[in-house]
Each structure stands twice: as C-alpha cells, then as structure tokens.
Design a protein around this motif. Structure first.
Motif, PDB file in Angstrom:
ATOM      1  N   LYS A   1      -3.352  -8.089 -14.354  1.00 20.06           N
ATOM      2  CA  LYS A   1      -3.651  -9.413 -14.905  1.00 20.06           C
ATOM      3  C   LYS A   1      -2.813  -9.707 -16.141  1.00 20.06           C
ATOM      4  CE  LYS A   1      -8.419  -8.988 -13.255  1.00 20.06           C
ATOM      5  NZ  LYS A   1      -9.848  -8.842 -13.657  1.00 20.06           N
ATOM      6  N   TYR A   2      -2.203  -8.647 -16.698  1.00 26.05           N
ATOM      7  CA  TYR A   2      -1.330  -8.823 -17.857  1.00 26.05           C
ATOM      8  C   TYR A   2       0.094  -9.089 -17.365  1.00 26.05           C
ATOM      9  CZ  TYR A   2      -5.152  -6.708 -20.535  1.00 26.05           C
ATOM     10  OH  TYR A   2      -6.364  -6.430 -21.100  1.00 26.05           O
ATOM     11  N   ASN A   3       0.926  -9.562 -18.246  1.00 30.46           N
ATOM     12  CA  ASN A   3       2.326  -9.826 -17.891  1.00 30.46           C
ATOM     13  C   ASN A   3       3.119  -8.527 -18.008  1.00 30.46           C
ATOM     14  OD1 ASN A   3       4.697 -11.177 -17.234  1.00 30.46           O
ATOM     15  ND2 ASN A   3       5.134 -11.686 -19.379  1.00 30.46           N
ATOM     16  N   CYS A   4       2.805  -7.593 -17.105  1.00 34.89           N
ATOM     17  CA  CYS A   4       3.489  -6.299 -17.118  1.00 34.89           C
ATOM     18  C   CYS A   4       3.874  -5.935 -15.689  1.00 34.89           C
ATOM     19  CB  CYS A   4       2.598  -5.224 -17.718  1.00 34.89           C
ATOM     20  SG  CYS A   4       1.078  -4.913 -16.790  1.00 34.89           S
ATOM     21  N   LYS A   5       4.642  -4.871 -15.546  1.00 34.34           N
ATOM     22  CA  LYS A   5       5.027  -4.374 -14.233  1.00 34.34           C
ATOM     23  C   LYS A   5       4.414  -2.992 -14.019  1.00 34.34           C
ATOM     24  CE  LYS A   5       9.362  -6.948 -13.736  1.00 34.34           C
ATOM     25  NZ  LYS A   5       9.197  -7.820 -14.920  1.00 34.34           N
ATOM     26  N   LEU A   6       4.015  -2.717 -12.793  1.00 35.93           N
ATOM     27  CA  LEU A   6       3.307  -1.488 -12.483  1.00 35.93           C
ATOM     28  C   LEU A   6       4.030  -0.661 -11.429  1.00 35.93           C
ATOM     29  CD1 LEU A   6      -0.343  -2.892 -12.115  1.00 35.93           C
ATOM     30  CD2 LEU A   6       0.673  -1.842 -14.155  1.00 35.93           C
ATOM     31  N   ILE A   7       3.966   0.644 -11.602  1.00 34.60           N
ATOM     32  CA  ILE A   7       4.386   1.600 -10.570  1.00 34.60           C
ATOM     33  C   ILE A   7       3.139   2.388 -10.201  1.00 34.60           C
ATOM     34  CG2 ILE A   7       5.913   3.524  -9.984  1.00 34.60           C
ATOM     35  CD1 ILE A   7       7.706   2.565 -12.368  1.00 34.60           C
ATOM     36  N   LEU A   8       2.770   2.358  -8.930  1.00 37.66           N
ATOM     37  CA  LEU A   8       1.556   3.005  -8.467  1.00 37.66           C
ATOM     38  C   LEU A   8       1.894   4.235  -7.645  1.00 37.66           C
ATOM     39  CD1 LEU A   8      -0.458  -0.138  -7.284  1.00 37.66           C
ATOM     40  CD2 LEU A   8      -0.261   0.825  -9.599  1.00 37.66           C
ATOM     41  N   SER A   9       1.288   5.361  -7.994  1.00 36.44           N
ATOM     42  CA  SER A   9       1.582   6.620  -7.307  1.00 36.44           C
ATOM     43  C   SER A   9       0.322   7.353  -6.875  1.00 36.44           C
ATOM     44  CB  SER A   9       2.412   7.547  -8.209  1.00 36.44           C
ATOM     45  OG  SER A   9       3.715   7.056  -8.379  1.00 36.44           O
ATOM     46  N   SER A  10       0.429   7.999  -5.737  1.00 39.77           N
ATOM     47  CA  SER A  10      -0.525   8.978  -5.219  1.00 39.77           C
ATOM     48  C   SER A  10       0.114   9.523  -3.951  1.00 39.77           C
ATOM     49  CB  SER A  10      -1.902   8.355  -4.931  1.00 39.77           C
ATOM     50  OG  SER A  10      -1.889   7.646  -3.707  1.00 39.77           O
ATOM     51  N   ARG A  11      -0.604  10.334  -3.205  1.00 43.19           N
ATOM     52  CA  ARG A  11      -0.054  10.839  -1.939  1.00 43.19           C
ATOM     53  C   ARG A  11      -0.146   9.808  -0.826  1.00 43.19           C
ATOM     54  NH1 ARG A  11      -3.554  15.591  -0.388  1.00 43.19           N
ATOM     55  NH2 ARG A  11      -5.106  14.263  -1.394  1.00 43.19           N
ATOM     56  N   ARG A  12      -1.053   8.834  -0.952  1.00 43.50           N
ATOM     57  CA  ARG A  12      -1.431   7.975   0.164  1.00 43.50           C
ATOM     58  C   ARG A  12      -0.792   6.591   0.073  1.00 43.50           C
ATOM     59  NH1 ARG A  12      -7.840   8.504  -0.114  1.00 43.50           N
ATOM     60  NH2 ARG A  12      -7.377   7.849  -2.254  1.00 43.50           N
ATOM     61  N   GLU A  13       0.310   6.411   0.792  1.00 44.67           N
ATOM     62  CA  GLU A  13       1.062   5.157   0.679  1.00 44.67           C
ATOM     63  C   GLU A  13       0.275   3.959   1.197  1.00 44.67           C
ATOM     64  OE1 GLU A  13       5.414   3.162   1.597  1.00 44.67           O
ATOM     65  OE2 GLU A  13       4.993   5.203   2.284  1.00 44.67           O
ATOM     66  N   GLU A  14      -0.424   4.121   2.318  1.00 38.23           N
ATOM     67  CA  GLU A  14      -1.159   2.993   2.890  1.00 38.23           C
ATOM     68  C   GLU A  14      -2.189   2.453   1.901  1.00 38.23           C
ATOM     69  OE1 GLU A  14      -3.975   1.957   6.759  1.00 38.23           O
ATOM     70  OE2 GLU A  14      -2.661   3.715   6.809  1.00 38.23           O
ATOM     71  N   GLU A  15      -2.928   3.353   1.244  1.00 40.29           N
ATOM     72  CA  GLU A  15      -3.923   2.940   0.264  1.00 40.29           C
ATOM     73  C   GLU A  15      -3.263   2.315  -0.961  1.00 40.29           C
ATOM     74  OE1 GLU A  15      -3.982   5.641   1.992  1.00 40.29           O
ATOM     75  OE2 GLU A  15      -6.006   6.065   2.719  1.00 40.29           O
ATOM     76  N   LEU A  16      -2.118   2.845  -1.366  1.00 32.55           N
ATOM     77  CA  LEU A  16      -1.382   2.252  -2.494  1.00 32.55           C
ATOM     78  C   LEU A  16      -0.930   0.835  -2.179  1.00 32.55           C
ATOM     79  CD1 LEU A  16       0.834   5.276  -3.626  1.00 32.55           C
ATOM     80  CD2 LEU A  16      -1.101   4.294  -4.886  1.00 32.55           C
ATOM     81  N   GLN A  17      -0.472   0.627  -0.957  1.00 37.66           N
ATOM     82  CA  GLN A  17      -0.057  -0.718  -0.554  1.00 37.66           C
ATOM     83  C   GLN A  17      -1.238  -1.676  -0.584  1.00 37.66           C
ATOM     84  OE1 GLN A  17       2.929  -1.770  -0.230  1.00 37.66           O
ATOM     85  NE2 GLN A  17       4.149   0.095   0.078  1.00 37.66           N
TER      86      GLN A  17
END
Length: 263
Positions: free
Chosen positions: A27-43
């Motif tokens: 919700k903030y004006n920032c950029k995110l990198i999301l990591s874990s083992r599970r790509e489908e859930e990250l998407q």
C-alpha cells in the motif's frame, strides 16, 4: 524511516506473517521482492498486492544456504538495489528434547539460522557499498527466553540475536541498521507446520497459537517498529512481558513458564 521509494525484500512471503506483511507494505509507494520456496503461492500473494506491477517474485530455499550469493545478485538486479531485507522465512518445532532426532536440530539450524545469515551476508557488500541498508529479522520471544518442546527452535532463534547484534556493531559505521522482531503467539500456521521429533509436520494448531494476535494486528505493530528503526521489538499479548521478567529473575521466568499450558 519511510518506506516510500524503498526496495524491500521479504523472505517467507508465501504465507502467514510474510504474506500479510507483503500485502500491507504494497500500500506504500515502494517495490517488493517476495521470496519462499513456493512460486505459485508467491504469485498469488503478488496478485493480492495493491500494485502488483511493483512486485517481483524470487524463489529461494533457506536450507540451500551455501548458494545465497547468486540469489542476492538476482534480487539486486530486479530493481537495481535492495534497501531493506526482511528475514522472515523459517520453521518451528514441537517435541521433547529426549525424543527429538539430531536431524531435526540440524534442520532448524540450517533453515532458521544458517539460511538467514547466509542470505544476509550475501547482501552485506551491497549495503556497505551503498552505505545504507536495513536488516529486519523475525526472531521470536523464544529467542529471549525458552519454553517446553521448542529446544531446536529456541536454539536457532537465540543464535540469530548473537549474530545480528554483532553485525549491528561492526557495520554501524556503514549506516546499516538491524531491527529484531520478537513475536509471541500469532495466529498463523506456524504450529501446524512445526516439525515433530522425527521431522514430520505436527499438522494441527495449538490453543496458544490460535488465541494469539491476529496476523494483521501483528504486522501493523511490526511495521511501526521497523519505521522507528528499533533495535528489538517484542510483540504479543501477556507473553511479551516474559522478556522483562527474564532480565529481572531467570528463576522466576522458569517458574512462570513451568506453570503455563504451552505445548
């Protein structure tokens, strides 16, 4: 500290605290990198973010701690830099010491400790070059005092405090910040996913976790602590006061935890 225009990397972002944190920070004006083992859930988490176009997905396995350098390099390339690394990924454990396989202790140390510090060390030269960076480490109140049936978990979390306190000291000159977040009971799947004595998942929720803080309430408090660049933040209900009791009297916290219904 402000989150606007920052690049924030979150591990363990596919569920629980990491997922809720990603959605709130988006919700903030920032950029995110999301990591874990599970790509489908990250998407799926990405799709639920306010601005999915400002979110990148980067899979990693903290157990693969010897190969974090290329992961860090890939993260930096996504948006050109990383400003904040939120080390949230990890697992828990529920089993008596006498029954717990040493392989379970090893796995907890590999994921919760070695994976976290390996990733942080891989990113450290980038922070030093930029003379700026902020590590946020999701530890636990169990990193400050221990409880039944969590020996491997407590050991790994205690180790994180030792390492990141040293990092904060060594790199104060480089304007690198460290915030250690210590959750108490938060209503997530952490208990269901916890390892038992033989390494299998517990598979069920426990009463204390289910009655813990709502994850969105926890994340709101966590974000405030990060913004204030606190060294440590203890977030929970009554259990958070155990930190202060431990300082005053290790014998008293022992008696209080002994009387609790923790399982």
């Amino acid at each position: 500290m402000k989150f606007e225009n920052k690049i924030i990397w979150i591990t363990g972002a596919s569920s629980g605290i990491g997922k809720a944190l990603a959605i709130e920070l988006s919700k903030y004006n920032c950029k995110l990198i999301l990591s874990s083992r599970r790509e489908e859930e990250l998407q799926d988490v990405k799709r639920n973010c306010s601005k999915p176009e400002n979110v990148e997905v980067l899979t990693l396995d903290l157990a693969d701690y010897l190969n974090m350098k290329p992961i860090a390099e890939s993260a930096i390339k996504r948006f050109g830099k990383v400003d904040i690394l939120i080390n949230n990924g990890g697992i828990s454990q529920r089993s008596p010491i006498i029954e717990t396989s040493i392989e379970v202790d090893k796995k907890l140390m590999e994921i919760d400790y070695l994976g976290t510090i390996a990733l942080s060390k891989a990113l450290l030269p980038h922070f030093v070059t930029n003379t700026s960076g902020h590590y946020v480490v999701v530890s636990s109140l169990m990193g400050k005092f221990s409880s039944h049936y969590r020996s491997a978990y407590c050991g790994a979390k205690h180790a994180l405090h030792g390492f990141f306190d040293a990092l904060r000291l060594e790199h104060d000159k480089d304007n690198i910040k460290v915030t250690i977040i210590c959750p108490g009971f938060v209503n997530t799947n952490v208990a269901r996913n916890a390892l038992t004595a033989d390494g299998t998942q517990q598979g069920y929720q426990d009463e204390m976790t289910e009655n813990g803080l709502d994850v969105d309430v926890f994340v709101s408090k966590m974000i405030k602590a990060i913004r204030k660049e606190k060294f440590e933040a203890y977030i929970g209900k009554f259990e958070k006061f155990g930190v202060f009791v431990k300082r005053l009297s290790p014998r008293l916290i022992h008696k209080l935890v002994m009387r609790s219904k923790v399982r």
